[in-house]
Design a protein around this motif. Structure first.
Motif, short mmCIF file in Angstrom:
data_model
loop_
_atom_site.label_atom_id
_atom_site.label_comp_id
_atom_site.label_asym_id
_atom_site.label_seq_id
_atom_site.Cartn_x
_atom_site.Cartn_y
_atom_site.Cartn_z
N ASP A 243 0.83 -1.20 0.00
CA ASP A 243 0.00 0.00 0.00
C ASP A 243 0.87 1.26 0.00
O ASP A 243 1.58 1.53 0.96
N ARG A 244 0.81 2.01 -1.10
CA ARG A 244 1.53 3.28 -1.19
C ARG A 244 0.54 4.41 -1.54
O ARG A 244 0.90 5.37 -2.20
N THR A 245 -0.68 4.28 -1.06
CA THR A 245 -1.71 5.27 -1.40
C THR A 245 -1.49 6.60 -0.71
O THR A 245 -2.14 7.59 -1.06
N ASP A 246 -0.59 6.65 0.27
CA ASP A 246 -0.35 7.90 1.00
C ASP A 246 0.84 8.67 0.46
O ASP A 246 1.35 9.59 1.10
N THR A 247 1.34 8.28 -0.73
CA THR A 247 2.51 8.95 -1.30
C THR A 247 2.19 9.49 -2.69
O THR A 247 1.32 8.96 -3.40
N ASP A 248 2.90 10.55 -3.07
CA ASP A 248 2.76 11.11 -4.41
C ASP A 248 3.67 10.43 -5.41
O ASP A 248 3.39 10.42 -6.61
N THR A 249 4.79 9.88 -4.89
CA THR A 249 5.76 9.19 -5.74
C THR A 249 6.22 7.93 -5.03
O THR A 249 6.47 7.94 -3.83
N THR A 250 6.32 6.85 -5.76
CA THR A 250 6.81 5.61 -5.18
C THR A 250 7.69 4.88 -6.19
O THR A 250 7.64 5.17 -7.40
N THR A 251 8.47 3.93 -5.71
CA THR A 251 9.50 3.31 -6.56
C THR A 251 9.32 1.80 -6.63
O THR A 251 9.00 1.15 -5.63
N VAL A 252 9.54 1.25 -7.82
CA VAL A 252 9.64 -0.19 -8.04
C VAL A 252 11.04 -0.47 -8.57
O VAL A 252 11.51 0.20 -9.49
N THR A 253 11.72 -1.43 -7.97
CA THR A 253 13.08 -1.77 -8.39
C THR A 253 13.03 -2.88 -9.44
O THR A 253 12.34 -3.89 -9.25
#
Length: 293
Positions: free
Chosen positions: A196-206
């Motif tokens: 869950d990354r719904t609280d971020t504007d930007t997130t990363t996948v490696t």
């Protein structure tokens, strides 16, 4: 654990010909199949492999298995896994892959490479047994796994030299999102969690983390984000060239990239479930999913 029904056991004849599973156990008419390359079945498990002294831990059992890197190769529903018999790994002969994970109701095939002389496939608990040893490339053996469990097996002539394998039969992981679960079933690093990354504007996948038999995975494999979130894919440079391509008509389509620290980003403005993969490694489980809420 009750072993699967031996009614579904079937042996392929010489040649890499795909055969349908039939009821019963079929034997070669040859008195010595090792001489002419035709494999023979045995409805009676071979006593040599069926011992009561197997280690309780699967890791202990596989500790000296040639070619084992600590990870099972996972296959999804409707797959038809093939294990090569007699591959040269770690200075000895191996089953390749040595450990596979499949869902119930899966047909597994073993194909002889022709390397290393006489070999067979014999389960320690007597569940399946390819019969007398064979040395010819093109020999094949099928077994249909119906029930969950761990099925350890060996090639009897090379057991003490590390030619061991295991078929793990278990239900695929589930997150509650059927679309994601079906797509990611072959991904070895998917455990049923959508991060869950719904609280971020930007997130990363490696791109190129450990999984699927090497550096062939996305980390994390499944993300949940809000509309307007920018997802950034960062390459590790491991596992060879990777790309990101949507399943179907999705928005993701990059070139193959090898260099570390390379990035690709996309901002998801519409809700939906977005499935993608690295095309060269999709078949072995390098897949990902973005759920946009």
């Amino acid at each position: 654990m009750r072993p699967p029904s031996t009614r579904r056991q079937f042996l392929a004849s010489t040649g890499l010909t795909t055969l349908a599973v039939t009821a019963g156990c079929v034997s070669s008419s040859s008195s010595n199949p090792a001489d002419n390359g035709t494999e023979a079945a045995s409805s009676t498990p071979t006593e040599t492999a069926t011992t009561a002294s197997t280690p309780e831990s699967l890791d202990d059992w596989l500790d000296d298995a040639n070619g084992y890197d600590g990870e099972a190769r996972r296959f999804g529903p409707e797959s038809r896994p093939t294990v090569m018999v007699g591959q040269e790994k770690d200075g000895g002969l191996a089953f390749d892959p040595p450990v596979i994970e499949v869902p119930p109701m899966t047909l597994v095939r073993w194909d002889w490479t022709g390397h290393g002389g006489q070999q067979n496939v014999v389960a320690l608990d007597g569940t399946f047994d390819s019969g007398r040893t064979n040395a010819q490339s093109g020999t094949g053996y099928h077994y249909f796994f119906e029930e969950t469990g761990e099925y350890r097996y060996v090639s009897e002539p090379h057991r003490d030299d590390g030619m061991k394998g295991t078929v793990i039969v278990k239900e695929p992981p589930t997150s509650g999102n059927a679309t994601v679960d079906e797509w990611l079933a072959p991904a070895s690093n998917f455990g049923g969690t959508i991060t869950d990354r719904t609280d971020t504007d930007t997130t990363t996948v490696t791109v190129g983390v450990k999984g699927n038999g090497g550096q062939f995975a996305f980390g994390p494999p499944a993300l949940k984000v809000s509309t307007g979130t920018t997802v950034v894919w960062e390459w590790t440079g491991d596992g060879g060239p990777h790309n990101i391509v949507s399943k179907g008509d999705g928005p993701l389509d990059t070139e193959l990239v090898t260099e570390s620290d390379s990035v690709h980003e996309y901002t998801f403005e519409e809700t939906g479930t977005y499935l993608y993969s690295c095309k060269p490694h999709e078949s072995i489980g390098m897949r990902g999913a973005i759920v946009v809420e």
